[in-house]
Design a protein around this motif. Structure first.
Motif, PDB file in Angstrom:
ATOM      1  N   GLY B 286       0.788  -1.229   0.000  1.00  0.00           N
ATOM      2  CA  GLY B 286       0.000   0.000   0.000  1.00  0.00           C
ATOM      3  C   GLY B 286       0.819   1.276   0.000  1.00  0.00           C
ATOM      4  O   GLY B 286       0.310   2.344   0.319  1.00  0.00           O
ATOM      5  N   LYS B 287       2.101   1.166  -0.342  1.00  0.00           N
ATOM      6  CA  LYS B 287       2.904   2.381  -0.371  1.00  0.00           C
ATOM      7  C   LYS B 287       4.061   2.251  -1.359  1.00  0.00           C
ATOM      8  O   LYS B 287       4.404   1.141  -1.774  1.00  0.00           O
ATOM      9  CB  LYS B 287       3.461   2.687   1.024  1.00  0.00           C
ATOM     10  CG  LYS B 287       4.435   1.640   1.509  1.00  0.00           C
ATOM     11  CD  LYS B 287       4.900   1.919   2.915  1.00  0.00           C
ATOM     12  CE  LYS B 287       5.776   0.785   3.406  1.00  0.00           C
ATOM     13  NZ  LYS B 287       6.171   0.883   4.777  1.00  0.00           N
ATOM     14  N   ILE B 289       8.083   3.700  -1.800  1.00  0.00           N
ATOM     15  CA  ILE B 289       9.174   4.447  -1.164  1.00  0.00           C
ATOM     16  C   ILE B 289      10.224   4.761  -2.222  1.00  0.00           C
ATOM     17  O   ILE B 289      10.762   3.873  -2.867  1.00  0.00           O
ATOM     18  CB  ILE B 289       9.823   3.633  -0.028  1.00  0.00           C
ATOM     19  CG1 ILE B 289       8.773   3.235   0.998  1.00  0.00           C
ATOM     20  CG2 ILE B 289      10.933   4.453   0.646  1.00  0.00           C
ATOM     21  CD1 ILE B 289       9.270   2.231   2.010  1.00  0.00           C
ATOM     22  N   GLY B 328       2.186  12.113   1.100  1.00  0.00           N
ATOM     23  CA  GLY B 328       3.417  11.411   1.454  1.00  0.00           C
ATOM     24  C   GLY B 328       4.229  12.144   2.500  1.00  0.00           C
ATOM     25  O   GLY B 328       3.850  13.221   2.971  1.00  0.00           O
ATOM     26  N   GLN B 329       5.339  11.530   2.884  1.00  0.00           N
ATOM     27  CA  GLN B 329       6.229  12.126   3.883  1.00  0.00           C
ATOM     28  C   GLN B 329       7.642  12.142   3.344  1.00  0.00           C
ATOM     29  O   GLN B 329       8.091  11.193   2.701  1.00  0.00           O
ATOM     30  CB  GLN B 329       6.199  11.282   5.147  1.00  0.00           C
ATOM     31  CG  GLN B 329       4.923  11.462   5.933  1.00  0.00           C
ATOM     32  CD  GLN B 329       5.208  11.345   7.416  1.00  0.00           C
ATOM     33  OE1 GLN B 329       6.016  10.512   7.816  1.00  0.00           O
ATOM     34  NE2 GLN B 329       4.563  12.172   8.215  1.00  0.00           N
ATOM     35  N   GLU B 345       8.006   8.691   1.216  1.00  0.00           N
ATOM     36  CA  GLU B 345       7.125   7.541   1.361  1.00  0.00           C
ATOM     37  C   GLU B 345       5.708   8.006   1.074  1.00  0.00           C
ATOM     38  O   GLU B 345       5.230   8.950   1.691  1.00  0.00           O
ATOM     39  CB  GLU B 345       7.254   6.990   2.777  1.00  0.00           C
ATOM     40  CG  GLU B 345       6.602   5.648   2.934  1.00  0.00           C
ATOM     41  CD  GLU B 345       6.858   5.026   4.303  1.00  0.00           C
ATOM     42  OE1 GLU B 345       7.982   5.169   4.825  1.00  0.00           O
ATOM     43  OE2 GLU B 345       5.918   4.424   4.831  1.00  0.00           O
ATOM     44  N   THR B 346       5.058   7.348   0.107  1.00  0.00           N
ATOM     45  CA  THR B 346       3.723   7.775  -0.317  1.00  0.00           C
ATOM     46  C   THR B 346       2.751   6.614  -0.284  1.00  0.00           C
ATOM     47  O   THR B 346       3.068   5.543  -0.789  1.00  0.00           O
ATOM     48  CB  THR B 346       3.787   8.308  -1.765  1.00  0.00           C
ATOM     49  OG1 THR B 346       4.878   9.207  -1.866  1.00  0.00           O
ATOM     50  CG2 THR B 346       2.509   9.009  -2.140  1.00  0.00           C
ATOM     51  N   PRO B 347       1.583   6.823   0.280  1.00  0.00           N
ATOM     52  CA  PRO B 347       0.576   5.748   0.227  1.00  0.00           C
ATOM     53  C   PRO B 347       0.021   5.604  -1.191  1.00  0.00           C
ATOM     54  O   PRO B 347      -0.100   6.592  -1.901  1.00  0.00           O
ATOM     55  CB  PRO B 347      -0.511   6.242   1.193  1.00  0.00           C
ATOM     56  CG  PRO B 347      -0.355   7.722   1.228  1.00  0.00           C
ATOM     57  CD  PRO B 347       1.098   8.010   1.000  1.00  0.00           C
ATOM     58  N   ILE B 348      -0.274   4.367  -1.612  1.00  0.00           N
ATOM     59  CA  ILE B 348      -0.878   4.179  -2.946  1.00  0.00           C
ATOM     60  C   ILE B 348      -2.106   3.276  -2.836  1.00  0.00           C
ATOM     61  O   ILE B 348      -2.288   2.589  -1.871  1.00  0.00           O
ATOM     62  CB  ILE B 348       0.104   3.590  -3.977  1.00  0.00           C
ATOM     63  CG1 ILE B 348       0.840   2.351  -3.416  1.00  0.00           C
ATOM     64  CG2 ILE B 348       1.102   4.622  -4.405  1.00  0.00           C
ATOM     65  CD1 ILE B 348       1.721   1.641  -4.417  1.00  0.00           C
TER      66      ILE B 348
END
Lengths: 223, 348
Positions: B286-287, B289, B328-329, B345-348
């Motif tokens: 679910g992410k 990087i 994301g962060q 880091e991004t949620p997808i």
């Protein structure tokens, strides 16, 4: 038999210029014209042309997506992409979705005609450096590929020819190497394309590599 | 025995307490308020009479009561605590305010008797900060839309007549059955070359605004394309690795990640003078990087990522904003002489 060409470009006037150019050639005919990606897919699938000139930026469906879909329905069509950019990585991406080569949108008339004829007769239309990079990437994927090996599909002679093609030789060199006529080499190539269900030289090498007919060492040009 | 030069009289502590600009209050070990100053009345909306004897629970929502308990636990346990910390308070009129707080123990003799709090209302500043953040994100979005639009217009609209011009000029010289004098042919050929040069410049311009490869072939291809450029034109060794199945990311995510990497690579080249960069894109649960690592000079990081803009690291602040735009962060690791690593880091 004439080379059957499909034009896909959303700019009518540019397409017209291209049509005039191609229709001047006795061995070529325009079998269809598409003004957007959707139409290109429809005509490409229905008409199964020998060569498709495909613009990338088109309404509805992009030329990249259209290329991918047409290759599924009509694998023996050779697609030449019309593009503004020729950076290696860009061209590589186009080849990976199924294009056989590219033409810059401001290419000269004789370059366009030359490329259509070359790709149709199984000659390479690409810089060997790009082809080699494509094959290195394809061989990296080969190991992961689940495809059943279909060895035995090609005759010994066809396999010899495919190896020489992979080394970057043109038809004339191959003819000399194997003591054959250029015509015979072309006929063998057509057979290979038909057996593999591909539209051009580069696709044949990639397929040969993926399915284990040739290995990457065959491809590395002998110096 | 050496006497201290000056001792604060108790009277002056009381005066300070009473007239401080910040709200101050003291509570006993059970959380009941035993003393509060004038500013505290203003902050909470309660009179001193109402405050004295009231338990602080009344001023805090559930979530922030837990925070208060955590602060208490750490202070009593002698654990470290980042001060000032942020706390939310519910006023008498029900309105929530955000405070910056410092809490300390009041020790009399050997025994902890009370907690003392100093609080400043930062609600407006926080609101302002948030507005600025939203505004800068809107600017980024607008800028990208504008770039995309201009690039497409250059590519599709402006280039067409030039392409036609080039096509027609080519036809004049190659048309069969037309007899042209050699000097005339040469003149037309010159024009043809000029037209092609204009097309080339136009394309470079569009490409700088928004590279076609990103829209046509996606993020992975675009990352490798940037790496190619570093290798060929900058003499920097650049590698791209994609781990896991490269799912199709939404266009906006691809664009923002592309811009972050573009900025990071620009920094590695211009400021860090790196000779190698590594770009890694890892698809996880679910992410995604994305990491850009270089072997350049590195730099001293500000304490908080939020301080990037005020310390002159505007490019890095822009990366931070772009990461936040797609949920994301962004994390940065850097040290003088030890290279820099940017991680999104991004949620997808």
């Amino acid at each position: 038999m004439k080379i059957r060409v499909l034009l896909a470009d959303d700019h009518v006037v540019l397409r017209e210029g291209m049509r005039n150019l191609i229709e001047r050639e006795k061995d070529m005919e325009i079998v269809g014209e598409a003004g957007d990606g959707e139409e290109a897919i429809k005509l490409g699938t229905e008409l199964k042309p020998d060569v498709i000139l495909m613009d990338i930026v088109m309404p509805k469906v992009s030329g990249v997506e259209a290329t991918r879909l047409i290759k599924e329905a009509s694998p023996s069509s050779a697609i030449l992409v019309l593009t503004g950019y020729s950076d290696d990585r860009y061209i590589l991406g186009l080849l990976e979705v199924g294009a056989c080569g590219y033409l810059l949108k401001n290419a000269r008339g004789n370059e366009i005609i030359g490329a259509i004829r070359a790709v149709y007769s199984g000659e390479s239309v690409l810089d060997p450096v790009i082809v080699h990079r494509l094959l290195r990437r394809a061989s990296g994927l080969a190991r992961e590929s689940e495809e059943v090996e279909a060895k035995g599909l090609l005759s010994h002679r066809e396999l010899d020819i495919l190896r020489l093609v992979a080394q970057g030789m043109n038809n004339e060199d191959i003819a000399n190497e194997l003591f054959l006529s250029v015509r015979t080499v072309k006929a063998h190539l057509t057979n290979i394309f038909n057996k593999f269900g591909v539209g051009c030289r580069t696709e044949a090498i990639v397929k040969g590599l993926r399915e284990g007919y040739i290995i990457l060492e065959d491809v590395t040009p002998k110096s | 025995m050496i006497k201290p030069k000056f001792e604060l009289p108790e009277q002056s502590y009381k005066y300070l307490f009473e007239n401080a600009n910040d709200a101050m209050w003291v509570q006993d070990m059970k959380g009941n308020i035993v003393a509060a100053n004038k500013a505290c009345e203003k902050l909470t909306g309660y009179t001193r009479k109402e405050l004295i004897g009231t338990n602080v629970e009344k001023l805090l929502s559930k979530e922030f009561l837990d925070l208060a308990r955590e602060v208490r636990r750490r202070l009593l346990g002698g654990e470290s605590l980042n001060q000032p910390y942020e706390q939310q308070l519910i006023r008498k009129d029900g309105v929530a305010r955000i405070m910056k707080m410092v809490t300390s123990l009041l020790i009399i003799g050997e025994e902890v008797k009370n907690f003392q709090h100093i609080a400043r209302d930062v609600t407006e500043e926080k609101q302002l900060q948030e507005n600025i953040r939203l505004y800068s994100q809107l600017c980024i979005k607008a800028q990208e839309r504008e770039r995309g639009r201009i690039a497409l217009e250059l590519h599709d609209d402006v280039a067409q007549p030039l392409l036609l011009l080039s096509q027609r000029l080519d036809m004049i010289t190659t048309r069969p059955r037309t007899k042209l004098s050699q000097p005339f042919k040469e003149k037309v050929e010159e024009l043809h070359i000029l037209a092609n040069e204009a097309i080339g410049r136009l394309r470079r311009c569009a490409q700088d605004l928004r590279p076609r490869i990103l829209d046509d072939l996606g993020l992975t291809a675009a990352l490798e394309w940037m790496a190619d450029d570093l290798i060929k034109n900058q003499g920097i060794d650049a590698r791209v690795e994609v781990v896991g199945t490269g799912q199709n990311l939404p266009d906006e995510v691809q664009l923002m990640l592309f811009r972050i990497v573009q900025e990071a690579l620009g920094n590695a080249r211009r400021h860090a003078e790196a000779s190698s960069v590594w770009i890694t894109m890892e698809f996880g649960d679910g992410k995604v990087i994305l990491t850009v690592k270089d072997n350049g000079k590195g730099f001293e990081l500000p304490e908080r990522v939020g301080d990037l803009a005020s310390t002159g690291k505007l490019g890095l602040a822009g990366m931070q904003e772009r990461a936040q735009l797609i949920g994301g962060q962004l994390r940065l690791q850097s040290e003088q002489g030890k290279g820099t690593t940017v991680i999104v880091e991004t949620p997808i």
